[in-house]
Scaffold this motif. Sequence first.
Motif, PDB file in Angstrom:
ATOM      1  N   GLN A 136      -9.036   5.843   7.608  1.00  0.00           N
ATOM      2  CA  GLN A 136      -9.868   5.071   6.683  1.00  0.00           C
ATOM      3  C   GLN A 136      -9.053   4.434   5.555  1.00  0.00           C
ATOM      4  O   GLN A 136      -9.594   3.674   4.755  1.00  0.00           O
ATOM      5  CB  GLN A 136     -10.936   5.982   6.061  1.00  0.00           C
ATOM      6  CG  GLN A 136     -11.936   6.553   7.062  1.00  0.00           C
ATOM      7  CD  GLN A 136     -12.936   7.481   6.381  1.00  0.00           C
ATOM      8  OE1 GLN A 136     -13.397   7.197   5.269  1.00  0.00           O
ATOM      9  NE2 GLN A 136     -13.284   8.570   7.054  1.00  0.00           N
ATOM     10  N   LEU A 137      -7.756   4.751   5.490  1.00  0.00           N
ATOM     11  CA  LEU A 137      -6.934   4.299   4.371  1.00  0.00           C
ATOM     12  C   LEU A 137      -6.047   3.121   4.776  1.00  0.00           C
ATOM     13  O   LEU A 137      -5.626   3.021   5.933  1.00  0.00           O
ATOM     14  CB  LEU A 137      -6.053   5.451   3.872  1.00  0.00           C
ATOM     15  CG  LEU A 137      -6.794   6.682   3.335  1.00  0.00           C
ATOM     16  CD1 LEU A 137      -5.818   7.830   3.087  1.00  0.00           C
ATOM     17  CD2 LEU A 137      -7.549   6.340   2.050  1.00  0.00           C
ATOM     18  N   ARG A 185      -7.886   9.569  -1.959  1.00  0.00           N
ATOM     19  CA  ARG A 185      -8.143   8.380  -2.774  1.00  0.00           C
ATOM     20  C   ARG A 185      -7.995   8.678  -4.261  1.00  0.00           C
ATOM     21  O   ARG A 185      -7.506   7.836  -5.028  1.00  0.00           O
ATOM     22  CB  ARG A 185      -9.535   7.833  -2.464  1.00  0.00           C
ATOM     23  CG  ARG A 185      -9.589   7.054  -1.157  1.00  0.00           C
ATOM     24  CD  ARG A 185     -10.990   6.635  -0.779  1.00  0.00           C
ATOM     25  NE  ARG A 185     -10.992   5.773   0.402  1.00  0.00           N
ATOM     26  CZ  ARG A 185     -12.023   5.630   1.219  1.00  0.00           C
ATOM     27  NH1 ARG A 185     -13.168   6.280   0.977  1.00  0.00           N
ATOM     28  NH2 ARG A 185     -11.934   4.835   2.275  1.00  0.00           N
ATOM     29  N   HIS A 219       0.810  -1.217   0.000  1.00  0.00           N
ATOM     30  CA  HIS A 219       0.000   0.000   0.000  1.00  0.00           C
ATOM     31  C   HIS A 219       0.847   1.271   0.000  1.00  0.00           C
ATOM     32  O   HIS A 219       0.401   2.327  -0.468  1.00  0.00           O
ATOM     33  CB  HIS A 219      -0.936   0.008   1.220  1.00  0.00           C
ATOM     34  CG  HIS A 219      -1.914  -1.112   1.214  1.00  0.00           C
ATOM     35  ND1 HIS A 219      -2.903  -1.241   0.273  1.00  0.00           N
ATOM     36  CD2 HIS A 219      -2.032  -2.187   2.046  1.00  0.00           C
ATOM     37  CE1 HIS A 219      -3.607  -2.329   0.515  1.00  0.00           C
ATOM     38  NE2 HIS A 219      -3.100  -2.924   1.585  1.00  0.00           N
ATOM     39  N   VAL A 270     -10.583  12.567   2.522  1.00  0.00           N
ATOM     40  CA  VAL A 270     -10.322  11.189   2.109  1.00  0.00           C
ATOM     41  C   VAL A 270     -10.644  11.001   0.625  1.00  0.00           C
ATOM     42  O   VAL A 270      -9.983  10.209  -0.076  1.00  0.00           O
ATOM     43  CB  VAL A 270     -11.092  10.177   2.990  1.00  0.00           C
ATOM     44  CG1 VAL A 270     -12.557  10.004   2.547  1.00  0.00           C
ATOM     45  CG2 VAL A 270     -10.389   8.825   3.002  1.00  0.00           C
ATOM     46  N   GLN A 292      -3.005   2.744   3.633  1.00  0.00           N
ATOM     47  CA  GLN A 292      -1.628   3.213   3.643  1.00  0.00           C
ATOM     48  C   GLN A 292      -1.178   3.584   5.062  1.00  0.00           C
ATOM     49  O   GLN A 292      -1.993   3.915   5.918  1.00  0.00           O
ATOM     50  CB  GLN A 292      -1.475   4.455   2.744  1.00  0.00           C
ATOM     51  CG  GLN A 292      -1.483   4.178   1.257  1.00  0.00           C
ATOM     52  CD  GLN A 292      -2.862   3.892   0.718  1.00  0.00           C
ATOM     53  OE1 GLN A 292      -3.871   4.295   1.323  1.00  0.00           O
ATOM     54  NE2 GLN A 292      -2.937   3.184  -0.395  1.00  0.00           N
TER      55      GLN A 292
END
Length: 523
Positions: free
Chosen positions: A326-327, A426, A298, A422, A329
């Motif tokens: 929320q990611l 993204r 990631h 976010v 990475q």
Amino acid sequence: MHHITWTALLLSVTLSVSSGGKVLVFPLDGSHWVNMKVIIEELHSRGHRITVVRASDSWYIKEESPHYSAITIPTAGGYDQELFGAFVKRLVHIKRQQQFWSRIMVEFEAMEKFTEMHRKICDLTTMMFEDEALMKSLTDGKFDVVLTDPGLGGGVFLARRLSLPLVLNARWTAHGEGHFAIAPSPPSFVPYPGLELTDKMTFSQRVQNIMTFIFASSQIAMNVAPHYAALSHRFFGPDVDYFSLFQDADIWLMRNDFTFEFPRPTMPNVVYMSGFQCKPARPLPVDLEEFVQSSGEHGIIIMSLGSFLAELPSDMTEEIAAAFAQLPQKVIWRHKGAKPSTLGNNTLLVDWIPQNDLLGHPKTKVFVAHGGTNGVQEAIYHGVPIVGLPLMFDQPDNLSRMVVRGTAKVVDIATLDRAVFVEALRAVLYEPSYRENMQRLSRIHHDQPMKPLDRAIFWIEFVMRNGGAPHLRTQSFRMSWMAYHSIDVILTLLMALLLLLLIMFLAIKKCFSVLFKKKVKCE
């Protein structure tokens, strides 16, 4: 007492044995010093002796250094770290309120702060010029060149006072963007800084461009010019236009180029060194490398908003932390202040980051940045796309250029929340075009015959070897506005044409009159 210190210091510099030349540096504090320090260290490594003029309240510029000797002037130099930090926080607060008049007021407040900086630098310069012992030691130092940042005018005035060649480490002058001082800047396709326009403007945008230029010029005339004009009148006489001292510089080392800037007219003494401060990434500290490697396929996101705003409002940090959480990475975030309650396990908070080394790491996917010139150029150098959170000054303009090139996505801090943030992250992470476009820019930046720093050093040494570069300097700025735009020639030719037409009309009228009289007699 400080007179003796200055004289002894300059004497030691003068008597030191070296094959190199002697460079007198009058820098600008803050992030501008980061740039200047790179050049100073490179000059020092090539055997040159560097002397730096600094104010006693300097923020970044240290008195002790292995690379230069310092002359400390016991007065304020214009920068106040605490005041600037407080101002930036207030600016963020006002932007988030989205109130038009509040934003207008903060713009005027920013103008007042810059006006105060110009006043302080004029006071510092006056103090230097009135110190006979200091000026004598500077003269006896037999420097080869003055190197200065023209964002404030002290170094420009010092070069004139010492009759030394002048090299500018520039992007801005006291009047704004550097090109506008010496190069033709047609408002039809050269956007005025701050408007976030491109070189392809509609009619309404061209109107906005010209009106902004007129307004900005009037602000400079009211807030900047009086301080420098008074200084110039006092020490150089009433016949010297203070801004001609800037325009008379031998070489302009410009901290941008046309991978970043839109194509525009330039001049032969403008040398582009965009990204000169960038360098290949070095290995990370072991603990940081372990964190980066733990990201797996990631990769990582790095976030830094510069030295002015390491500590964001708490509600904003909560939203940013929630978005990062929320990611998939891993995130390395340069952050000061309280730890956000929404912070995810994937996010590491640090007081400082090795930004260049992280940007050059193969696992870095996105750079969340405020849009300062240094950060944008490092991102271009390493080919890392940007999510921008512009705050002030040239940052919105810098990021708008990246948006136009498809290498960045900008989030307005006034509307920032976890959903908006976010979504931007993204987009840049998963739409390949952002990374592809930035890597293309990076390839173009690297595809040049010599490194930007080597080019900058060559031209500084060129000026030192040749006592200046007058053959490259335009004198067009000494022309009047009418002469520069050939208005006087055009008016003269129009008058000549009108006179010729008048003579022809009178001659034809006379001919018709004679012919008419003959016809009457014949009848």
